[in-house]
Scaffold this active site. Structure first.
Site, PDB file in Angstrom:
ATOM      1  CG  ASP A  34      -1.989  -1.033   1.163  1.00  0.00           C
ATOM      2  OD1 ASP A  34      -2.034  -1.752   0.135  1.00  0.00           O
ATOM      3  OD2 ASP A  34      -2.778  -1.146   2.117  1.00  0.00           O
ATOM      4  CE  LYS A 116     -33.199  -9.585  -8.880  1.00  0.00           C
ATOM      5  NZ  LYS A 116     -32.980  -8.363  -8.145  1.00  0.00           N
TER       6      LYS A 116
HETATM    7  S1  IVH Z   1     -29.627  -8.962 -15.809  1.00  0.00           S
HETATM    8  C1  IVH Z   1     -32.987  -7.181 -18.786  1.00  0.00           C
HETATM    9  N1  IVH Z   1     -28.156  -9.989 -13.936  1.00  0.00           N
HETATM   10  O1  IVH Z   1     -31.815  -7.048 -10.842  1.00  0.00           O
HETATM   11  C2  IVH Z   1     -32.519  -7.121 -17.392  1.00  0.00           C
HETATM   12  N2  IVH Z   1     -29.649  -8.218 -13.341  1.00  0.00           N
HETATM   13  O2  IVH Z   1     -34.748  -7.211 -10.931  1.00  0.00           O
HETATM   14  C3  IVH Z   1     -31.067  -7.483 -17.302  1.00  0.00           C
HETATM   15  N3  IVH Z   1     -29.508  -7.548 -10.989  1.00  0.00           N
HETATM   16  O3  IVH Z   1     -32.422  -4.370 -13.019  1.00  0.00           O
HETATM   17  C4  IVH Z   1     -30.624  -7.583 -15.906  1.00  0.00           C
HETATM   18  N4  IVH Z   1     -27.959  -8.981 -10.395  1.00  0.00           N
HETATM   19  O4  IVH Z   1     -30.388  -4.205 -11.422  1.00  0.00           O
HETATM   20  C5  IVH Z   1     -29.108  -9.076 -14.233  1.00  0.00           C
HETATM   21  N5  IVH Z   1     -26.759 -10.977 -12.371  1.00  0.00           N
HETATM   22  C6  IVH Z   1     -27.687 -10.073 -12.674  1.00  0.00           C
HETATM   23  C7  IVH Z   1     -28.206  -9.186 -11.713  1.00  0.00           C
HETATM   24  C8  IVH Z   1     -29.201  -8.266 -12.084  1.00  0.00           C
HETATM   25  C9  IVH Z   1     -28.737  -7.987  -9.989  1.00  0.00           C
HETATM   26  C10 IVH Z   1     -30.544  -6.478 -10.859  1.00  0.00           C
HETATM   27  C11 IVH Z   1     -30.547  -5.474 -11.994  1.00  0.00           C
HETATM   28  C12 IVH Z   1     -31.904  -5.593 -12.591  1.00  0.00           C
HETATM   29  C13 IVH Z   1     -32.704  -6.155 -11.461  1.00  0.00           C
HETATM   30  C14 IVH Z   1     -33.908  -6.865 -11.968  1.00  0.00           C
END
Ligand code: IVH
Length: 403
Positions: A34, A116
């Site tokens: 660091d 997610k």
């Molecule tokens: S794909 C067409 N992948 O969840 C939508 N979303 O409830 C494409 N999110 O708006 C999103 N992890 O903010 C995707 N691995 C992931 C995700 C993810 C969190 C969030 C994202 C999205 C929301 C939908």
């Protein structure tokens, strides 16, 4: 130092520091101490102060902040930022899978299962390998330009690695606040009498919209990317796009898995339902995406979300403990926050000892309702026919409205 040698040195230091940032924040494999890192950064900042016009657009000195954004500009998304259909049930997942199989008429099918992330959605635009714009989701059609704040997030590359990236593309992901940092920030807030954040997601959202980017830098946000958007992208599967994005320097979670059957998908979901407790950040479910881009195209979209993806949400984690006492803290603005002191309890990988009682207004409502209900019971005791009279009157009104 003359300008010519300063320019050479600035180019050299910028590249070296960006590389060290990548090793530290994306690969989690630091290559220098660091102290040595701070020395390089100090040297760069001194030279940039001496020759401000030589500062490069991907200078790591921007990572420490120093900018103030009074109003975040609203910008239209090039690709609408849709959301995902979601479910809490295995039955819904099987129905989602059956619908897809039906549309694809027996073609072989793969899903990419991903975590997610429970944070704030972000869209990053890169032009010729440089980060040029960062937009929040907003209403999905247009979002806020938070580029200067996002530039302070050290795991987000300002310049891409390699040379095989598209000239123009967008990459989307989630800005999160790691649990350990969330805990520290909240402890600090409570100590100075400020209202603690309810959860890491709120905290990340609030941080991203701060006017002072120096404060954003201090909060140590992080970002996982999960989707590449562009015209004529050179990939045929989602998995391939993520692998490539990782090679350009983005932080892509390795916790994803290509699944070839619903059984594999369900196994992944079950595994992460308990394993999420050991993650250093919050997730609120798992996302399933059809891997093949050709199949994604064939499946298309509904008005709100893609037909080729779904989110399986976990039930929120909860735990019971003993309330020891409540302190009332007065913030700088005069707002009073009740903070509950709890018997320490383990929740989602952290020990919880204190919790803000944000829902004091709810508790008040509840007490008020209890009071009303107590009064009501006393009134009914005195006038037992009152509920019957009220019920008949209400029935009449309803019947009339039905005509
Ligand atoms: S794909 C067409 N992948 O969840 C939508 N979303 O409830 C494409 N999110 O708006 C999103 N992890 O903010 C995707 N691995 C992931 C995700 C993810 C969190 C969030 C994202 C999205 C929301 C939908």
């Amino acid at each position: 130092m003359n300008k010519e040698s300063a320019e050479k040195k600035i180019i050299e230091l910028t590249a070296a520091i960006n590389e060290h940032n990548f090793k530290y924040y994306v690969l989690a494999e630091p290559a220098i101490s660091d102290r040595d890192f701070d020395e390089l950064l100090e040297e760069l900042i001194t030279l940039e102060k001496q020759f401000p016009d030589l500062q490069l657009s991907d200078s790591p000195s921007q990572r420490v902040g120093g900018t103030i954004t009074k109003d975040f500009k609203t910008v239209k998304h090039k690709y609408p930022m849709l959301s995902l259909g979601n479910t809490y049930s295995e039955q819904d997942l099987r129905e989602f899978h059956d619908r897809i199989e039906k549309t694809l008429a027996g073609e072989s099918l793969e899903y990419v299962c991903e975590l997610k992330f429970d944070g704030v959605a972000i869209g990053l635009t890169y032009n010729k390998g440089k980060l040029v714009q960062a937009l929040t989701r907003g209403d999905g059609v247009q979002g806020d330009d938070v580029t200067l704040n996002v530039k302070t997030i050290k795991s987000i590359p300002l310049t891409l690695r390699g040379d095989n990236f598209p000239e123009n593309f967008e990459i989307r992901g989630e800005i999160i606040l790691p649990l350990a940092i969330f805990k520290k920030i909240n402890e600090e807030r409570v100590d100075i009498g400020e209202t603690p954040f309810a959860n890491p997601r709120n905290s990340a959202a609030g941080t991203l919209k701060l006017q002072d980017s120096t404060e954003v830098a201090r909060r140590k946000l992080d970002c996982f990317l999960y989707a590449v958007y562009g015209d004529q992208l050179p990939f045929s599967t989602h998995e391939e796009s993520l692998k490539q994005a990782a090679s350009w320097g983005f932080k892509i979670s390795n916790e994803r898995q290509v699944c070839r059957s619903m059984e594999e998908v369900l196994h992944y979901i079950k595994h992460w339902d308990s394993a999420r407790e050991d993650l250093p950040f919050d997730i609120d479910g798992v996302v399933l995406k059809v891997n093949s881009f050709r199949q994604q195209e064939e499946l298309g979209f509904t008005a709100k979300s893609p037909r080729w993806a779904i989110a399986y949400k976990y039930k929120a984690q909860s735990v019971s403990t003993k309330l020891l006492s409540i302190n009332y803290q007065v913030g700088r603005t005069g707002a009073i926050t009740p903070v509950a002191n709890l018997e320490p309890v383990l929740l989602a990988g952290t020990t919880v000892k204190r919790a803000s009682v944000h829902n004091a207004d709810q508790i008040e409502n509840w007490i008020c309702m209890m009071g009303i209900s107590f009064l009501w019971r006393r009134v009914v005791k005195l006038y037992p026919k009152l509920p019957v009279l009220i019920f008949q009157k209400e029935k009449k009104v309803r019947n009339r409205s039905a005509l």
